[in-house]
Motif scaffolding. Structure first.
Motif, PDB file in Angstrom:
ATOM      1  N   UNK A  32      -0.880   4.802  -0.830  1.00 17.15           N
ATOM      2  CA  UNK A  32       0.372   4.206  -0.350  1.00 17.15           C
ATOM      3  C   UNK A  32       0.221   2.703  -0.178  1.00 17.15           C
ATOM      4  N   UNK A  33      -0.952   2.274   0.355  1.00 16.72           N
ATOM      5  CA  UNK A  33      -1.187   0.845   0.524  1.00 16.72           C
ATOM      6  C   UNK A  33      -1.241   0.142  -0.830  1.00 16.72           C
ATOM      7  N   UNK A  34      -1.880   0.776  -1.816  1.00 23.59           N
ATOM      8  CA  UNK A  34      -1.960   0.189  -3.151  1.00 23.59           C
ATOM      9  C   UNK A  34      -0.577   0.037  -3.759  1.00 23.59           C
ATOM     10  N   UNK A  35       0.269   1.051  -3.577  1.00 22.82           N
ATOM     11  CA  UNK A  35       1.632   0.994  -4.104  1.00 22.82           C
ATOM     12  C   UNK A  35       2.435  -0.114  -3.426  1.00 22.82           C
ATOM     13  N   UNK A  36       2.327  -0.209  -2.104  1.00 23.82           N
ATOM     14  CA  UNK A  36       3.024  -1.275  -1.377  1.00 23.82           C
ATOM     15  C   UNK A  36       2.539  -2.652  -1.812  1.00 23.82           C
ATOM     16  N   UNK A  37       1.208  -2.768  -2.001  1.00 25.11           N
ATOM     17  CA  UNK A  37       0.657  -4.044  -2.459  1.00 25.11           C
ATOM     18  C   UNK A  37       1.190  -4.403  -3.834  1.00 25.11           C
ATOM     19  N   UNK A  38       1.282  -3.396  -4.718  1.00 24.40           N
ATOM     20  CA  UNK A  38       1.826  -3.630  -6.064  1.00 24.40           C
ATOM     21  C   UNK A  38       3.262  -4.116  -5.991  1.00 24.40           C
ATOM     22  N   UNK A  39       4.079  -3.458  -5.155  1.00 22.12           N
ATOM     23  CA  UNK A  39       5.479  -3.867  -5.006  1.00 22.12           C
ATOM     24  C   UNK A  39       5.581  -5.287  -4.438  1.00 22.12           C
ATOM     25  N   UNK A  40       4.713  -5.592  -3.459  1.00 21.83           N
ATOM     26  CA  UNK A  40       4.720  -6.938  -2.869  1.00 21.83           C
ATOM     27  C   UNK A  40       4.326  -7.995  -3.894  1.00 21.83           C
ATOM     28  N   UNK A  92      -6.499  -5.940   7.411  1.00 19.32           N
ATOM     29  CA  UNK A  92      -6.584  -5.444   8.789  1.00 19.32           C
ATOM     30  C   UNK A  92      -5.700  -4.224   8.983  1.00 19.32           C
ATOM     31  N   UNK A  93      -4.471  -4.306   8.472  1.00 19.75           N
ATOM     32  CA  UNK A  93      -3.536  -3.186   8.602  1.00 19.75           C
ATOM     33  C   UNK A  93      -4.074  -1.943   7.904  1.00 19.75           C
ATOM     34  N   UNK A  94      -4.647  -2.110   6.706  1.00 19.73           N
ATOM     35  CA  UNK A  94      -5.183  -0.973   5.960  1.00 19.73           C
ATOM     36  C   UNK A  94      -6.350  -0.328   6.703  1.00 19.73           C
ATOM     37  N   UNK A  95      -7.264  -1.147   7.193  1.00 26.35           N
ATOM     38  CA  UNK A  95      -8.452  -0.597   7.862  1.00 26.35           C
ATOM     39  C   UNK A  95      -8.087   0.080   9.176  1.00 26.35           C
ATOM     40  N   UNK A  96      -7.179  -0.513   9.934  1.00 31.51           N
ATOM     41  CA  UNK A  96      -6.749   0.117  11.186  1.00 31.51           C
ATOM     42  C   UNK A  96      -6.053   1.449  10.922  1.00 31.51           C
ATOM     43  N   UNK A  97      -5.233   1.473   9.847  1.00 32.76           N
ATOM     44  CA  UNK A  97      -4.560   2.726   9.496  1.00 32.76           C
ATOM     45  C   UNK A  97      -5.579   3.797   9.106  1.00 32.76           C
ATOM     46  N   UNK A  98      -6.607   3.380   8.373  1.00 37.47           N
ATOM     47  CA  UNK A  98      -7.671   4.318   7.983  1.00 37.47           C
ATOM     48  C   UNK A  98      -8.415   4.829   9.218  1.00 37.47           C
ATOM     49  N   UNK A  99      -8.733   3.927  10.130  1.00 36.41           N
ATOM     50  CA  UNK A  99      -9.479   4.332  11.331  1.00 36.41           C
ATOM     51  C   UNK A  99      -8.681   5.297  12.202  1.00 36.41           C
TER      52      UNK A  99
END
Length: 402
Positions: A174-182, A16-23
């Motif tokens: 950036x989202x992919x990097x954050x997901x990797x770190x998480x 949800x956060x990723x899609x809202x940021x994209x929109x």
């Protein structure tokens, strides 16, 4: 069940956060791009109109999501809207040579935010779209009317590339990097928790072993203080049963695998203890083991160990005289059916006077053998042969997870 629910909620929140940021970002950038087209690039036909329409409809899409809360609906709507808008802008800015066409490769990622199936369909659709634009441009170049003035095409290419790089790098990258770190942090946390639980479980096995050995020592002390030989035998039998369980917990404590034990090693230790105990004193008894390399869980090993303890103890106590040499043979075979085994325990002693019926026998030890076989979801037969006594046990490995 709760753990799975937490994971799903966490994953849904990330999507949800990723899609809202994209929109939000794509709508804002589209509106800015429209202003640049009108006031800087001198593009005043279809392209700025599509940018403004996209920003408006996408804003309505976000507003609708805040009311209905359906992430899949918003993701599909965003993907289709982005797809159509990019096609129109690309067709109006050079077709297959349009720099804005690269945005199609970026918005593929938005399709996978909804579902894997839709993302795959979206990928194939965009790939087909690129080929269609290429063939249209190849077969009839007159169809493609480039609205971008010759003097503004370099700037339009620059803004298109920046538009694509921003979406790819800042939103998805950036989202992919954050997901990797998480994921990396979660992996370390899970490994630390597993290590703590394994250490705790080993400590539990160690304490259980110590407590069982204490019980065994108390039984031994009680037997020494009793002058009744029958009571001494009963206490000694109970002591052996307790020690057979203590050995398993000790092996689980010492092994790397805290859920399974090496069954052959366990049987060797158990039978060696029984042969060295007081009940085998002055009797020449040898042991023959034919047990494959096998790891068994505690729920199978404990009743199996108790059963071996009872049968071997009976052979040592009643099967041999001091004048005769004795042989006890233990054979374990894995049968063709999954998790099904056959255990044979036999001796060359004097045997019973009559054929053994473990269901009808009144002896506590033989009754225990029959009950342990049932606990292992199996069956056991006692055979009185000319060469001694044999027990044939067919059992299943107990799996508490199943």
């Amino acid at each position: 069940m709760v753990k799975g629910s937490k994971i799903d909620t966490f994953r849904l929140g990330n999507k949800t956060s990723l899609l809202l940021k994209f929109n939000y970002s794509s709508s804002l950038l589209s509106f800015v791009f429209a202003l640049l087209c009108i006031f800087l690039l001198d593009i005043k036909e279809t392209i700025p109109f599509v940018f403004i329409l996209y920003a408006t409809l996408n804003g309505i899409n976000v507003w609708a999501f805040n009311r209905h809360g359906n992430l899949t609906t918003m993701a599909i709507y965003t993907s289709v809207l982005s797809w159509i808008s990019t096609i129109v802008i690309s067709l109006c800015s050079g077709g297959i040579q349009s720099p804005f066409l690269f945005v199609l490769s970026i918005i593929v990622l938005a399709g996978y935010v909804s579902t894997k199936l839709f993302g795959t369909i979206y990928l194939y659709s965009i790939t087909a779209t690129i080929f269609i634009i290429f063939f249209i441009d190849y077969l009839s170049s007159d169809v493609m009317q480039n609205e971008v003035p010759e003097a503004s095409r370099d700037l339009f290419s620059l803004f298109s590339m920046l538009f694509a790089v921003y979406l790819l790098g800042y939103i998805f990258g950036k989202n992919l990097l954050e997901t990797h770190h998480n994921l990396y942090r979660s992996k370390n946390e899970i490994e630390n928790r597993i290590e703590e639980k394994e250490t705790l479980l080993k400590e539990v096995h160690h304490r259980v072993k110590n407590n069982l050995q204490t019980v065994s020592s108390l039984l031994n002390l009680q037997a020494r203080n009793s002058k009744n030989e029958k009571i001494k035998d009963l206490l000694k039998g109970s002591q052996n049963r307790v020690l057979s369980m203590a050995m398993i917990h000790e092996m689980l404590y010492l092994n790397q695998n805290i859920s399974k034990i090496d069954f052959r090693s366990y049987v060797e230790q158990l039978t060696e203890y029984l042969l060295n105990s007081a009940i085998s004193k002055n009797k020449k008894i040898t042991l023959e083991l034919n047990i494959p390399e096998l790891q068994l869980g505690i729920d199978t090993a404990i009743p199996l160990g108790l059963l071996i303890n009872e049968t071997v103890t009976n052979s040592i106590k009643y099967g041999f005289t001091e004048e005769n040499d004795g042989i006890i043979t233990i054979i374990l075979e894995k049968l063709e059916k999954p998790n099904l085994y056959k255990l044979s325990i036999s001796d060359n002693g004097i045997g019973f006077k009559e054929q053994i019926d473990l269901k009808e026998i009144k002896s506590l030890g033989l009754k225990l053998i029959h009950n342990l076989a049932r606990q292992l979801h199996g069956s056991i037969r006692g055979l009185n042969t000319v060469s001694g006594t044999s027990y044939i046990l067919t059992f299943k490995e107990i799996d508490k997870k199943g």
